[in-house]
Scaffold this motif. Structure first.
Motif, mmCIF file in Angstrom:
data_model
loop_
_atom_site.group_PDB
_atom_site.id
_atom_site.type_symbol
_atom_site.label_atom_id
_atom_site.label_comp_id
_atom_site.label_asym_id
_atom_site.label_seq_id
_atom_site.Cartn_x
_atom_site.Cartn_y
_atom_site.Cartn_z
ATOM 1 N N ALA A 193 0.822 -1.210 0.000
ATOM 2 C CA ALA A 193 0.000 0.000 0.000
ATOM 3 C C ALA A 193 0.855 1.257 0.000
ATOM 4 N N VAL A 194 1.885 1.297 0.839
ATOM 5 C CA VAL A 194 2.753 2.472 0.914
ATOM 6 C C VAL A 194 3.518 2.661 -0.391
ATOM 7 N N THR A 195 3.979 1.567 -0.989
ATOM 8 C CA THR A 195 4.687 1.657 -2.270
ATOM 9 C C THR A 195 3.764 2.182 -3.363
ATOM 10 N N ALA A 196 2.525 1.697 -3.394
ATOM 11 C CA ALA A 196 1.566 2.171 -4.396
ATOM 12 C C ALA A 196 1.302 3.660 -4.228
ATOM 13 N N PHE A 197 1.162 4.108 -2.987
ATOM 14 C CA PHE A 197 0.928 5.528 -2.721
ATOM 15 C C PHE A 197 2.123 6.366 -3.177
ATOM 16 N N THR A 198 3.332 5.880 -2.894
ATOM 17 C CA THR A 198 4.554 6.614 -3.255
ATOM 18 C C THR A 198 4.711 6.719 -4.763
ATOM 19 N N VAL A 199 4.549 5.608 -5.467
ATOM 20 C CA VAL A 199 4.687 5.618 -6.925
ATOM 21 C C VAL A 199 3.645 6.526 -7.563
ATOM 22 N N ALA A 200 2.425 6.435 -7.071
ATOM 23 C CA ALA A 200 1.341 7.222 -7.666
ATOM 24 C C ALA A 200 1.548 8.718 -7.478
ATOM 25 N N HIS A 201 1.834 9.153 -6.255
ATOM 26 C CA HIS A 201 1.984 10.604 -6.058
ATOM 27 C C HIS A 201 3.245 11.129 -6.715
ATOM 28 N N SER A 202 4.277 10.291 -6.905
ATOM 29 C CA SER A 202 5.482 10.716 -7.629
ATOM 30 C C SER A 202 5.158 10.985 -9.099
ATOM 31 N N ILE A 203 4.272 10.169 -9.676
ATOM 32 C CA ILE A 203 3.894 10.351 -11.080
ATOM 33 C C ILE A 203 3.174 11.673 -11.287
ATOM 34 N N THR A 204 2.136 11.918 -10.506
ATOM 35 C CA THR A 204 1.355 13.141 -10.710
ATOM 36 C C THR A 204 2.098 14.390 -10.254
ATOM 37 N N LEU A 205 2.992 14.251 -9.279
ATOM 38 C CA LEU A 205 3.827 15.383 -8.888
ATOM 39 C C LEU A 205 4.697 15.825 -10.054
ATOM 40 N N GLU A 208 -8.157 19.523 -3.767
ATOM 41 C CA GLU A 208 -8.238 19.604 -2.307
ATOM 42 C C GLU A 208 -9.468 18.889 -1.735
ATOM 43 N N PRO A 209 -10.673 19.076 -2.296
ATOM 44 C CA PRO A 209 -11.804 18.288 -1.796
ATOM 45 C C PRO A 209 -11.622 16.785 -2.024
ATOM 46 N N VAL A 263 -4.820 4.811 -6.745
ATOM 47 C CA VAL A 263 -5.712 5.830 -7.321
ATOM 48 C C VAL A 263 -5.705 7.095 -6.468
ATOM 49 N N PHE A 264 -5.829 6.922 -5.153
ATOM 50 C CA PHE A 264 -5.824 8.092 -4.278
ATOM 51 C C PHE A 264 -4.448 8.759 -4.250
ATOM 52 N N GLY A 265 -3.388 7.976 -4.414
ATOM 53 C CA GLY A 265 -2.045 8.549 -4.459
ATOM 54 C C GLY A 265 -1.869 9.504 -5.623
ATOM 55 N N LEU A 266 -2.529 9.208 -6.750
ATOM 56 C CA LEU A 266 -2.474 10.118 -7.898
ATOM 57 C C LEU A 266 -3.063 11.476 -7.532
ATOM 58 N N ILE A 267 -4.136 11.463 -6.763
ATOM 59 C CA ILE A 267 -4.773 12.723 -6.350
ATOM 60 C C ILE A 267 -3.878 13.481 -5.369
ATOM 61 N N HIS A 268 -3.312 12.770 -4.408
ATOM 62 C CA HIS A 268 -2.447 13.423 -3.426
ATOM 63 C C HIS A 268 -1.203 14.023 -4.095
ATOM 64 N N GLY A 269 -0.717 13.399 -5.156
ATOM 65 C CA GLY A 269 0.440 13.928 -5.875
ATOM 66 C C GLY A 269 0.174 15.303 -6.454
ATOM 67 N N PHE A 270 -1.047 15.503 -6.981
ATOM 68 C CA PHE A 270 -1.398 16.838 -7.478
ATOM 69 C C PHE A 270 -1.439 17.844 -6.331
ATOM 70 N N GLY A 271 -1.810 17.369 -5.142
ATOM 71 C CA GLY A 271 -1.787 18.249 -3.973
ATOM 72 C C GLY A 271 -0.371 18.657 -3.600
ATOM 73 N N PHE A 272 0.558 17.697 -3.650
ATOM 74 C CA PHE A 272 1.965 18.022 -3.383
ATOM 75 C C PHE A 272 2.488 19.038 -4.394
ATOM 76 N N ALA A 273 2.062 18.903 -5.648
ATOM 77 C CA ALA A 273 2.563 19.788 -6.708
ATOM 78 C C ALA A 273 2.157 21.233 -6.485
ATOM 79 N N GLY A 274 1.076 21.459 -5.730
ATOM 80 C CA GLY A 274 0.651 22.829 -5.474
ATOM 81 C C GLY A 274 1.712 23.647 -4.777
ATOM 82 N N ALA A 275 2.488 23.011 -3.888
ATOM 83 C CA ALA A 275 3.566 23.733 -3.189
ATOM 84 C C ALA A 275 4.653 24.158 -4.157
#
Length: 367
Positions: free
Chosen positions: A225-237, A253-254, A282-294
């Motif tokens: 689960a943690v690996t999937a989250f990391t890979v996903a948010h790295s892609i969208t970031l 954000e919502p 799937v949720f990691g992809l969304i969180h990655g866009f959140g990280f990119a906001g910074a």
């Protein structure tokens, strides 16, 4: 190097400006002029040579104490403490907004009718910006002009700026040509720190991870689960930071808040959660866009994009791992107790889900 050689090298870049100035104003009144050269070296040291006219130097330090029109060797020696005080307050060098330590190497009269002062400033290494401020110009007669040269040499080459200063406009600044290797490393480390800070203060991301782990048992599912989250948010970031595509924060954000609610309520409704890594991706992809906001707030230059993106993403992972190392043992200890599984798992999950749901609503209706 002899004083005469130093002066010829100092005066050459600014002589045209001085001659032009004197030609324009000679008919009105006698204009005082002075020159200086500040050179930033690779180790952060700034070497400076300031040249005043004999008359200006004598007036500033009250050198001719017996007023006989001649400055004797004794009077020159007696004026040294005065000059040290004048220079410490009147010549200021800053590197990255930090004042550099000054050391006056003293000076003396020259064969060309001037008074030269040699100074060394100790600054931070590889500064991004260097500024020279000369408050001493305000103490010179009205109409005084000062020709200054500020240069910086690095592995990437040399940069230089020349300017005519006055008592009201008395500073000049320069952005050195930093070494590509030093600039890359400095940018990488700064972005890494920002990534760690972002994940540590990003409580919505941390709440999602806590809800995620609360419903998983066993080391392998946790790693998946943690690996999937990391890979996903790295892609969208990367996709967002590189300008390929970035959805509006009004959606992102919502959606992050909704991911908290979904995972937490799933923990409360289902006794066993299988293959959670798929949903986590799937949720990691969304969180990655959140990280990119910074990163979007920084308006990154193209040459800084790669080290910033790499460092920020690495910092997020470092902060995430640090939090997991603290949280996972606590969660496993709680879940190993029968009373927690039977009495507290669902209420805690419902509480987390409620926070996520309320946060989602707030972010949707917020202007």
């Amino acid at each position: 190097m002899e004083t005469s050689i130093i002066l010829r090298r100092l005066l050459a870049p600014s002589i045209a400006m001085v001659v032009f100035l004197l030609t324009m104003e000679a008919s009105a009144h006698q204009v005082g002029v002075s020159q200086s050269e500040f050179a930033l070296e690779k180790n952060g040291t700034v070497r400076a040579l300031l040249v005043l006219s004999e008359g200006d130097a004598a007036r500033l330090a009250h050198m001719d104490r017996d007023r006989d029109g001649v400055v004797s060797p004794a009077e020159l020696a007696a004026s040294e403490p005065v000059f040290r005080d004048l220079m410490s307050k009147g010549v200021v060098v800053r590197a990255d907004n930090a004042v550099c330590a000054q050391s006056l190497k003293w000076g003396g009269f020259t064969d060309q009718g001037g008074f030269a002062l040699s100074m060394v400033f100790t600054c931070v290494a590889d500064p991004r910006r260097v500024e020279v401020d000369l408050p001493i110009l305000a103490s010179l007669p009205a109409g005084h002009r000062h020709a200054i040269k500020l240069s910086a040499r690095s592995e990437a080459g040399e940069r230089m700026v020349q300017k005519l200063l006055t008592g009201s406009e008395r500073s000049v600044s320069l952005v050195p040509a930093a070494s590509p290797r030093a600039s890359f490393a400095r940018t990488l480390l700064a972005a890494l720190k920002m990534g760690v800070e972002h994940i540590l203060i990003g409580w919505d991301h941390l709440l999602f991870l806590a809800a995620l782990l609360l419903g998983i048992s066993g080391l392998r599912p946790v790693v998946a689960a943690v690996t999937a989250f990391t890979v996903a948010h790295s892609i969208t970031l990367a996709v967002a930071a590189l300008g390929v595509w970035a959805p509006s924060p009004r959606f992102v954000e919502p959606a992050i808040a909704a991911s908290i609610a979904f995972v937490a309520f799933e923990n409360a409704l289902r006794a066993k959660v299988e293959h959670r890594w798929r949903l986590t991706f799937v949720f990691g992809l969304i969180h990655g866009f959140g990280f990119a906001g910074a990163l979007r707030e920084l308006a990154l230059a193209r040459e800084r994009l790669v080290p910033t993106l790499l460092g920020f993403n690495l910092g997020v992972e470092v902060g995430q791992v640090a939090v997991l190392l603290l949280v996972i043992p606590v969660l496993w200890w709680l879940k190993g107790r029968q009373t927690f599984e039977s009495r507290w798992l669902r209420p805690v999950s419902v509480g987390m889900g409620s926070i996520g749901l309320v946060l989602c609503v707030v972010r949707v209706v917020a202007p």
